[in-house]
Design an enzyme around this catalytic site. Structure first.
Site, PDB file in Angstrom:
ATOM      1  N   TRP A  85      -0.126   4.587   5.223  1.00 45.33           N
ATOM      2  CA  TRP A  85       1.155   4.262   5.879  1.00 45.33           C
ATOM      3  C   TRP A  85       1.138   2.892   6.551  1.00 45.33           C
ATOM      4  O   TRP A  85       2.160   2.433   7.054  1.00 45.33           O
ATOM      5  CB  TRP A  85       1.485   5.312   6.938  1.00 45.33           C
ATOM      6  CG  TRP A  85       1.852   6.651   6.384  1.00 45.33           C
ATOM      7  CD1 TRP A  85       2.110   6.972   5.072  1.00 45.33           C
ATOM      8  CD2 TRP A  85       2.027   7.864   7.128  1.00 45.33           C
ATOM      9  NE1 TRP A  85       2.424   8.304   4.972  1.00 45.33           N
ATOM     10  CE2 TRP A  85       2.388   8.871   6.218  1.00 45.33           C
ATOM     11  CE3 TRP A  85       1.919   8.190   8.485  1.00 45.33           C
ATOM     12  CZ2 TRP A  85       2.638  10.186   6.614  1.00 45.33           C
ATOM     13  CZ3 TRP A  85       2.160   9.488   8.886  1.00 45.33           C
ATOM     14  CH2 TRP A  85       2.525  10.483   7.955  1.00 45.33           C
ATOM     15  N   HIS A 116      -9.465  -3.528   4.396  1.00 50.72           N
ATOM     16  CA  HIS A 116      -8.203  -3.682   3.648  1.00 50.72           C
ATOM     17  C   HIS A 116      -7.802  -5.162   3.644  1.00 50.72           C
ATOM     18  O   HIS A 116      -8.034  -5.870   4.631  1.00 50.72           O
ATOM     19  CB  HIS A 116      -7.114  -2.823   4.302  1.00 50.72           C
ATOM     20  CG  HIS A 116      -5.885  -2.741   3.465  1.00 50.72           C
ATOM     21  ND1 HIS A 116      -4.973  -3.761   3.408  1.00 50.72           N
ATOM     22  CD2 HIS A 116      -5.426  -1.784   2.624  1.00 50.72           C
ATOM     23  CE1 HIS A 116      -3.995  -3.428   2.563  1.00 50.72           C
ATOM     24  NE2 HIS A 116      -4.256  -2.230   2.075  1.00 50.72           N
ATOM     25  N   GLU A 144      -8.600  -3.256  -4.737  1.00 50.83           N
ATOM     26  CA  GLU A 144      -7.240  -3.580  -4.308  1.00 50.83           C
ATOM     27  C   GLU A 144      -6.948  -5.060  -4.574  1.00 50.83           C
ATOM     28  O   GLU A 144      -7.171  -5.899  -3.691  1.00 50.83           O
ATOM     29  CB  GLU A 144      -7.099  -3.279  -2.819  1.00 50.83           C
ATOM     30  CG  GLU A 144      -7.184  -1.808  -2.496  1.00 50.83           C
ATOM     31  CD  GLU A 144      -5.995  -1.362  -1.675  1.00 50.83           C
ATOM     32  OE1 GLU A 144      -5.441  -0.315  -1.987  1.00 50.83           O
ATOM     33  OE2 GLU A 144      -5.613  -2.092  -0.748  1.00 50.83           O
ATOM     34  N   SER A 156       0.624  -1.332  -5.674  1.00 50.60           N
ATOM     35  CA  SER A 156       1.898  -1.009  -6.338  1.00 50.60           C
ATOM     36  C   SER A 156       1.821   0.237  -7.223  1.00 50.60           C
ATOM     37  O   SER A 156       2.412   0.290  -8.294  1.00 50.60           O
ATOM     38  CB  SER A 156       2.403  -2.210  -7.149  1.00 50.60           C
ATOM     39  OG  SER A 156       2.648  -3.295  -6.282  1.00 50.60           O
ATOM     40  N   GLY A 212       0.504   2.694  -0.948  1.00 47.91           N
ATOM     41  CA  GLY A 212       1.114   2.160   0.269  1.00 47.91           C
ATOM     42  C   GLY A 212       2.603   2.458   0.281  1.00 47.91           C
ATOM     43  O   GLY A 212       3.046   3.526   0.713  1.00 47.91           O
TER      44      GLY A 212
HETATM   45  P1  PGA Z   1       1.091  -0.790  -2.027  1.00 44.44           P
HETATM   46  O1  PGA Z   1      -0.131  -0.848  -1.019  1.00 44.44           O
HETATM   47  O2  PGA Z   1       1.017   0.549  -2.728  1.00 44.44           O
HETATM   48  O3  PGA Z   1       2.316  -0.922  -1.176  1.00 44.44           O
HETATM   49  O4  PGA Z   1       0.923  -1.901  -2.996  1.00 44.44           O
HETATM   50  C1  PGA Z   1      -1.400  -0.375  -1.397  1.00 44.44           C
HETATM   51  C2  PGA Z   1      -2.393  -0.596  -0.295  1.00 44.44           C
HETATM   52  O5  PGA Z   1      -2.288  -1.592   0.419  1.00 44.44           O
HETATM   53  O6  PGA Z   1      -3.296   0.213  -0.101  1.00 44.44           O
END
Ligand code: PGA
Length: 232
Positions: free
Chosen positions: A10, A100, A157, A194, A213
């Site tokens: 979140w 992150h 990521e 995404s 996310g």
């Molecule tokens: P997102 O974020 O799904 O909005 O791209 C993923 C994340 O940052 O873990």
């Protein structure tokens, strides 16, 4: 879809009221997909103030737990504003994101601080979920002791895919997942960037699960994503 880890990250979203609404709807509908047979592990990562509330709300659900989004690189002590691994452990938190890309970009987190956090979390029996982009894999791995590398989860990521609506090419995800295993060992490797209900089934075939996310913020979108996995 078995043995996959699905994380709702979140980030710094949601007021206490919005958390309550999300959780109420989730607790009412999640048993449809998280039944006793489900091997899928769902982790919800709220901001620190909501950890306990979300944790007790999901306690009765099968294979659903909470994860923290970050932890201090210091132990308990005089570090105003920081949340120590011991404090997370005392709340019985079992998972914590570290490194992150938003922490690295906006809060100056380095490979070294991420490695310190990994050590403190493992000392407390909490599994770190180490987020890396492709170019960071080797350097990040080299700073984590080899016995600790085997005990983490890594999330690939790509910064180009996080929050952009443009997920990483699947073939590339497979290559990077393999190179993470070369550096870290046979650990679970997740993909994040995404992910939504249309692409999630493909991404979990290329990895051990996903970090979600934007598509986890609305409880209906997130349930839809879980249902897609359940039926794929
Ligand atoms: P997102 O974020 O799904 O909005 O791209 C993923 C994340 O940052 O873990």
């Amino acid at each position: 879809m078995s043995n996959k880890i699905i994380i709702a990250n979140w980030k710094s979203h949601k007021t206490v009221h919005e958390v309550k609404e999300w959780i109420e709807a989730f607790v009412a509908t999640a048993p449809r997909v998280q039944d006793a047979a489900s091997q899928m592990q769902v982790l919800i990562a709220p901001s620190f103030p909501y950890l306990s509330e979300v944790q007790s709300a999901v306690a009765s659900l099968h294979n659903v737990a909470v994860a923290a989004q970050d932890v201090s690189q210091f132990p308990l002590g005089a570090y105003t504003g920081a949340v120590a691994a011991q404090q997370l452990a005392s709340l019985k938190i079992q998972y914590c994101l570290v490194g992150h890309s938003e922490r690295r970009k906006y809060f100056g987190e380095t490979h070294q601080t991420v490695a310190q956090k990994v050590e403190l979390l493992l000392d407390q029996g909490i599994t770190p979920i180490v987020c890396v982009d492709e170019a960071e894999i080797s350097e990040q791995a080299s700073l984590i002791a080899s016995d600790q590398r085997k005990r983490v989860i890594v999330a690939y990521e790509p910064v180009s895919a996080v929050g952009t609506g443009i997920g990483q090419d699947l073939a590339q995800v497979k290559l990077v997942v393999a190179s993470i295993r070369t550096e870290f060992g046979p650990i679970p490797v997740l993909y994040g960037g995404s992910v939504d209900e249309r692409n999630v089934a493909e991404y979990v075939l290329a990895s051990d699960g996903v970090l979600v996310g934007g598509d986890s913020l609305d409880e209906h979108d997130f349930m839809q994503l879980l249902e897609t996995l359940h039926s794929s």
